[in-house]
Design an enzyme around this catalytic site. Structure first.
Site, mmCIF file in Angstrom:
data_model
loop_
_atom_site.group_PDB
_atom_site.id
_atom_site.type_symbol
_atom_site.label_atom_id
_atom_site.label_comp_id
_atom_site.label_asym_id
_atom_site.label_seq_id
_atom_site.Cartn_x
_atom_site.Cartn_y
_atom_site.Cartn_z
ATOM 1 N N GLU A 12 1.690 -7.956 9.159
ATOM 2 C CA GLU A 12 1.820 -6.492 9.268
ATOM 3 C C GLU A 12 2.720 -5.932 8.170
ATOM 4 O O GLU A 12 2.876 -4.718 8.056
ATOM 5 C CB GLU A 12 2.343 -6.091 10.648
ATOM 6 C CG GLU A 12 1.423 -6.478 11.798
ATOM 7 C CD GLU A 12 -0.039 -6.126 11.532
ATOM 8 O OE1 GLU A 12 -0.314 -4.945 11.267
ATOM 9 O OE2 GLU A 12 -0.881 -7.048 11.582
ATOM 10 N N ARG A 17 -1.944 -8.473 -21.059
ATOM 11 C CA ARG A 17 -2.856 -8.033 -22.132
ATOM 12 C C ARG A 17 -2.121 -7.256 -23.209
ATOM 13 O O ARG A 17 -2.582 -7.158 -24.342
ATOM 14 C CB ARG A 17 -3.964 -7.142 -21.568
ATOM 15 C CG ARG A 17 -4.837 -7.793 -20.543
ATOM 16 C CD ARG A 17 -5.904 -6.864 -20.002
ATOM 17 N NE ARG A 17 -6.898 -6.530 -21.020
ATOM 18 C CZ ARG A 17 -6.928 -5.421 -21.715
ATOM 19 N NH1 ARG A 17 -6.028 -4.479 -21.490
ATOM 20 N NH2 ARG A 17 -7.833 -5.220 -22.636
ATOM 21 N N ASP A 20 -9.200 -0.145 -25.339
ATOM 22 C CA ASP A 20 -9.904 -0.175 -24.066
ATOM 23 C C ASP A 20 -9.823 1.130 -23.299
ATOM 24 O O ASP A 20 -9.027 1.989 -23.597
ATOM 25 C CB ASP A 20 -9.349 -1.301 -23.191
ATOM 26 C CG ASP A 20 -9.947 -2.627 -23.600
ATOM 27 O OD1 ASP A 20 -11.115 -2.635 -24.006
ATOM 28 O OD2 ASP A 20 -9.235 -3.626 -23.498
ATOM 29 N N PRO A 52 0.821 -1.225 0.000
ATOM 30 C CA PRO A 52 0.000 0.000 0.000
ATOM 31 C C PRO A 52 0.849 1.267 0.000
ATOM 32 O O PRO A 52 0.343 2.348 -0.267
ATOM 33 C CB PRO A 52 -0.829 -0.114 1.277
ATOM 34 C CG PRO A 52 -0.251 -1.225 2.071
ATOM 35 C CD PRO A 52 0.618 -2.041 1.192
HETATM 36 C C1 4H7 Z 1 3.585 -5.170 1.871
HETATM 37 C C2 4H7 Z 1 3.645 -4.381 3.002
HETATM 38 C C3 4H7 Z 1 -0.702 -4.223 -1.378
HETATM 39 C C4 4H7 Z 1 2.430 -5.877 1.586
HETATM 40 C C5 4H7 Z 1 2.550 -4.318 3.865
HETATM 41 C C6 4H7 Z 1 -0.452 -5.094 -0.332
HETATM 42 C C7 4H7 Z 1 -2.565 -3.381 -0.196
HETATM 43 C C8 4H7 Z 1 -1.771 -3.366 -1.325
HETATM 44 C C9 4H7 Z 1 1.311 -5.830 2.426
HETATM 45 C C10 4H7 Z 1 1.381 -5.026 3.580
HETATM 46 C C11 4H7 Z 1 -1.285 -5.044 0.769
HETATM 47 C C12 4H7 Z 1 -2.067 -2.437 -2.459
HETATM 48 C C13 4H7 Z 1 -0.005 -6.094 5.236
HETATM 49 C C14 4H7 Z 1 0.104 -3.674 5.146
HETATM 50 C C15 4H7 Z 1 -1.394 -6.003 5.848
HETATM 51 C C16 4H7 Z 1 -1.261 -3.607 5.800
HETATM 52 C C17 4H7 Z 1 -2.764 -4.720 7.310
HETATM 53 C C18 4H7 Z 1 0.087 -6.641 2.088
HETATM 54 N N1 4H7 Z 1 -2.332 -4.190 0.815
HETATM 55 N N2 4H7 Z 1 0.275 -4.936 4.445
HETATM 56 N N3 4H7 Z 1 -1.480 -4.791 6.636
HETATM 57 N N4 4H7 Z 1 -2.901 -1.432 -2.251
HETATM 58 N N5 4H7 Z 1 -1.089 -5.841 1.887
HETATM 59 O O1 4H7 Z 1 -1.515 -2.596 -3.544
#
Ligand code: 4H7
Length: 246
Positions: A117, A155, A170, A89
């Site tokens: 985490e 794709r 697209d 994220p």
């Molecule tokens: C790497 C680091 C990608 C992967 C942290 C992965 C959303 C996306 C993850 C985390 C992802 C996206 C672990 C952080 C779960 C948050 C509650 C795996 N989430 N997470 N934690 N938006 N989660 O591309």
């Protein structure tokens, strides 16, 4: 040919998806090669431990660095150059542009999937990786983003879609949303298809579709219109639409 590796604690989240539809066919045609690696295979203790408690305390678990580094080392040992991607994220946004770039990448795309985490920060510090996000929301793991990125990139590999024009036409390729699609029957529960689509007038149909795409974009994603470089025809259609709204 797109070459990918996925490093994950949940290989069974990846494999059945790769065994279906376009991703399956792309592999059969030799246009996509994906190797799925179980992170546990790169642990060294008898319990095959891939995670541990966070230093400093707190809830949840963190993915240990050693198995991830070992998995990357094993992939590198194959001798092919790699491009490392951590789906997270905190990453830079994944876009149609980046999907295209991935599809043209000569190196193996190695997706590292975080869980719990997240991953020990030394994975970011010690590996030359890119952090990429599929959107501003939190998932339980990086597996779905890895699948999303592979799906969207493949794709663009010539020969994957039946018609080479499909990827380009697209939504988002030209930063416009799609036009409406219809198939048989011509009348369904009292709802008719637009007359023009039965006219056989290909110029009129092309025009109607462009107009609907512009209309859809104005209605649903006006932010995208700003980025569009309008053709003469678009300007004419936009004028028409303005007239009709008055
Ligand atoms: C790497 C680091 C990608 C992967 C942290 C992965 C959303 C996306 C993850 C985390 C992802 C996206 C672990 C952080 C779960 C948050 C509650 C795996 N989430 N997470 N934690 N938006 N989660 O591309």
């Amino acid at each position: 040919m797109m070459k990918c590796d996925v490093i994950t604690l949940f290989p069974e989240m990846i494999r059945p998806v790769l065994a279906q539809s376009m991703l399956k066919r792309a592999q059969e045609k030799g246009l996509l090669d994906v190797r799925v690696h179980d992170l546990r295979d790169f642990t060294e203790d008898k319990h095959r431990t891939a995670d541990d408690h966070p230093y400093g305390g707190g809830a949840g678990m963190v993915l240990k660095p050693e198995p991830i580094f070992r998995a990357v080392d094993a992939i590198r040992a194959g001798g092919e150059p790699v491009r490392l991607i951590l789906t997270s994220p905190q990453g830079r946004p994944f876009t149609q542009q980046l999907a295209f770039e991935f599809s043209q990448e000569p190196r193996r795309l190695v997706f590292i999937c975080g869980r719990y985490e997240g991953v020990d920060e030394r994975v970011r510090e010690g590996l030359d990786l890119e952090e990429v996000s599929i959107g501003d929301y939190v998932l339980t793991g990086g597996e779905l983003p890895a699948l999303v990125m592979m799906d969207s990139a493949v794709r663009w590999v010539p020969g994957v879609l039946g018609d080479p024009g499909s990827a380009k036409e697209d939504s988002f390729a030209g930063t416009l949303l799609d036009y409406p699609h219809y198939t048989r029957p011509a009348t369904f529960r009292g709802l008719n298809i637009p007359e023009v689509l039965m006219s056989g007038n290909h110029e009129a149909i092309r025009n109607w579709r462009r107009k609907q795409a512009l209309l859809n974009t104005i209605k649903k994603r006006p932010d995208l219109l700003g980025k569009l470089d309008c053709t003469e025809e678009d300007r004419r259609i936009l004028k028409e639409l303005n007239q009709e709204r008055k």
